[in-house]
Write a protein that holds these residues in place. Structure first.
Motif, PDB file in Angstrom:
ATOM      1  N   ASN A   1       4.205  15.484 -12.548  1.00 15.09           N
ATOM      2  CA  ASN A   1       4.492  16.660 -11.721  1.00 15.09           C
ATOM      3  C   ASN A   1       3.161  17.190 -11.197  1.00 15.09           C
TER       4      ASN A   1
ATOM      5  N   LEU B   1       7.223  14.441 -19.025  1.00 14.69           N
ATOM      6  CA  LEU B   1       6.962  15.064 -17.738  1.00 14.69           C
ATOM      7  C   LEU B   1       5.551  15.646 -17.863  1.00 14.69           C
ATOM      8  N   ILE B   2       4.657  15.115 -17.033  1.00 14.56           N
ATOM      9  CA  ILE B   2       3.228  15.341 -17.239  1.00 14.56           C
ATOM     10  C   ILE B   2       2.655  16.129 -16.069  1.00 14.56           C
ATOM     11  N   GLY B   3       1.974  17.207 -16.355  1.00 14.03           N
ATOM     12  CA  GLY B   3       1.354  18.009 -15.311  1.00 14.03           C
ATOM     13  C   GLY B   3      -0.105  17.612 -15.138  1.00 14.03           C
ATOM     14  N   GLY B   4      -0.998  18.349 -15.791  1.00 13.14           N
ATOM     15  CA  GLY B   4      -2.439  18.160 -15.633  1.00 13.14           C
ATOM     16  C   GLY B   4      -2.897  16.713 -15.737  1.00 13.14           C
TER      17      GLY B   4
ATOM     18  N   GLY C   1       4.663  19.316 -21.606  1.00 19.14           N
ATOM     19  CA  GLY C   1       3.832  20.412 -22.114  1.00 19.14           C
ATOM     20  C   GLY C   1       2.587  19.850 -22.748  1.00 19.14           C
ATOM     21  N   SER C   2       1.504  19.778 -21.928  1.00 19.90           N
ATOM     22  CA  SER C   2       0.209  19.284 -22.406  1.00 19.90           C
ATOM     23  C   SER C   2       0.278  17.872 -22.998  1.00 19.90           C
ATOM     24  N   VAL C   3       1.095  17.011 -22.399  1.00 22.65           N
ATOM     25  CA  VAL C   3       1.090  15.600 -22.822  1.00 22.65           C
ATOM     26  C   VAL C   3      -0.185  14.959 -22.301  1.00 22.65           C
TER      27      VAL C   3
ATOM     28  N   GLU D   1      10.646  21.312 -21.837  1.00 22.44           N
ATOM     29  CA  GLU D   1       9.260  21.747 -21.708  1.00 22.44           C
ATOM     30  C   GLU D   1       9.117  23.163 -22.260  1.00 22.44           C
TER      31      GLU D   1
ATOM     32  N   ALA E   1       3.750  25.560 -24.056  1.00 19.43           N
ATOM     33  CA  ALA E   1       2.939  24.335 -24.149  1.00 19.43           C
ATOM     34  C   ALA E   1       2.504  23.827 -22.777  1.00 19.43           C
ATOM     35  N   ILE E   2       2.962  24.486 -21.694  1.00 21.18           N
ATOM     36  CA  ILE E   2       2.658  23.985 -20.355  1.00 21.18           C
ATOM     37  C   ILE E   2       1.290  24.480 -19.890  1.00 21.18           C
ATOM     38  N   GLY E   3       0.395  23.538 -19.650  1.00 15.71           N
ATOM     39  CA  GLY E   3      -0.928  23.864 -19.118  1.00 15.71           C
ATOM     40  C   GLY E   3      -1.802  24.647 -20.077  1.00 15.71           C
TER      41      GLY E   3
ATOM     42  N   HIS F   1      12.178  23.900 -12.976  1.00 15.38           N
ATOM     43  CA  HIS F   1      10.906  23.936 -13.696  1.00 15.38           C
ATOM     44  C   HIS F   1      10.581  25.379 -14.088  1.00 15.38           C
TER      45      HIS F   1
ATOM     46  N   GLU G   1       8.057  27.136 -13.947  1.00 13.74           N
ATOM     47  CA  GLU G   1       7.315  27.931 -12.949  1.00 13.74           C
ATOM     48  C   GLU G   1       8.253  28.423 -11.851  1.00 13.74           C
TER      49      GLU G   1
ATOM     50  N   LYS H   1       2.604  19.520  -9.048  1.00 11.96           N
ATOM     51  CA  LYS H   1       2.596  20.952  -8.706  1.00 11.96           C
ATOM     52  C   LYS H   1       1.918  21.152  -7.346  1.00 11.96           C
TER      53      LYS H   1
HETATM   54  P1  PGA Z   1       1.153  20.139 -18.307  1.00 11.85           P
HETATM   55  O1  PGA Z   1       2.402  20.487 -17.355  1.00 11.85           O
HETATM   56  O2  PGA Z   1       1.269  18.682 -18.669  1.00 11.85           O
HETATM   57  O3  PGA Z   1      -0.062  20.433 -17.468  1.00 11.85           O
HETATM   58  O4  PGA Z   1       1.261  21.017 -19.505  1.00 11.85           O
HETATM   59  C1  PGA Z   1       3.684  19.976 -17.593  1.00 11.85           C
HETATM   60  C2  PGA Z   1       4.666  20.486 -16.567  1.00 11.85           C
HETATM   61  O5  PGA Z   1       4.597  21.668 -16.186  1.00 11.85           O
HETATM   62  O6  PGA Z   1       5.562  19.743 -16.101  1.00 11.85           O
END
Ligand code: PGA
Length: 253
Positions: free
Chosen positions: A11, A235-238, A215-217, A170, A174-176, A99, A101, A13
């Motif tokens: 993801n 589901l991976i953000g950063g 969440g911070s994977v 998520e 734990a997200i970001g 999501h 956000e 973003k």
């Molecule tokens: P993150 O984000 O891996 O940066 O914690 C996950 C997400 O919001 O999908």
């Protein structure tokens, strides 16, 4: 015996210009083709304006492109919004729905998510429905109840669409943040989610739906998460903004 799909989803973003996006997808595709043995389906969720370019760029590969959101109405006076049929018309296959956000900053609720999921499925898009509790809700011991309520958005999914529907758990805390749910904490919730969807829909769907953790994977925690009985991917953000990290996570199955 189930045959759940393993998925590594990025993801992005609100990150990456078009040129940066093309560069990142080029790297991901090259690494996926040389290093991955199809152990996972790769999904990439870039900003809307890059979708068409990246769909073309990933043709013939194991990478599928998805949108980060869509509107629940068919069409109309909704300035700035994008419909399911628009996404479908440029061969987008997946869409994130709900999501955290979107829930936090754009007032999305379980009701709007339910409408979006239904609309996505009608148009042949595959929704990745995101759920998860805040830190406050977890500290109050309400995390299971919050997730149960959010899962009601799946109530209208018909059996012919079970295989097109994905869930992403998520936890918002734990997200970001760099805080990951422990593998046991995440798995406990995934097991609970299967129990709830078995009650809302049926046991067959519950047993076969892919449930992603988010969440911070990172490459260094992916393996322990994927080793758990009920975690089918991430589901991976950063970490999805870096091709090396993203592919290393996908290699952790
Ligand atoms: P993150 O984000 O891996 O940066 O914690 C996950 C997400 O919001 O999908």
């Amino acid at each position: 015996m189930t045959n759940r799909k393993k998925i590594a989803a990025g993801n992005w973003k609100m990150h990456k210009t078009l040129q940066e996006a093309q560069g990142l997808v080029h790297e991901i595709r090259t690494m996926a083709e040389t290093e991955l043995m199809n152990q996972a389906q790769i999904l990439v969720f870039p900003p809307f304006i890059h979708l068409q370019t990246l769909v073309k760029q990933t043709e013939g590969s194991n990478i599928k492109i998805g949108a980060q959101n869509m509107h629940q109405n068919e069409q109309g006076a909704f300035t700035g919004e994008i419909s399911a049929s628009m996404l479908k018309s440029i061969q987008v296959e997946y869409v994130l729905i709900g999501h955290s956000e979107r829930r936090q900053y754009f007032n999305e609720t379980t009701t709007t998510c339910r409408e979006k999921i239904n609309k996505a499925l009608i148009h042949g898009l595959k929704p990745v429905y995101c759920i998860g509790e805040t830190l406050e809700e977890r500290n109050q011991g309400n995390h299971f109840v919050v997730v149960e309520e959010q899962l009601q958005a799946l109530a209208d999914v018909q059996p012919e669409n079970f295989s097109n529907t994905i869930i992403a758990y998520e936890p918002v805390w734990a997200i970001g943040t760099g805080l990951t749910a422990s593998a046991d904490q995440a798995n406990e919730m995934h097991i609970h989610i299967r129990k709830v969807v078995s009650e809302i829909l049926n046991a067959d769907f519950a047993a076969n739906v892919s449930i992603l953790y988010g969440g911070s994977v990172k490459p260094d925690n992916a393996q322990s998460l994927f080793a758990m009985s009920d975690i089918d991917g991430a589901l991976i953000g950063g970490a999805a903004l870096n091709s090396r990290d993203f592919i290393d996570i996908a290699k952790s199955f």
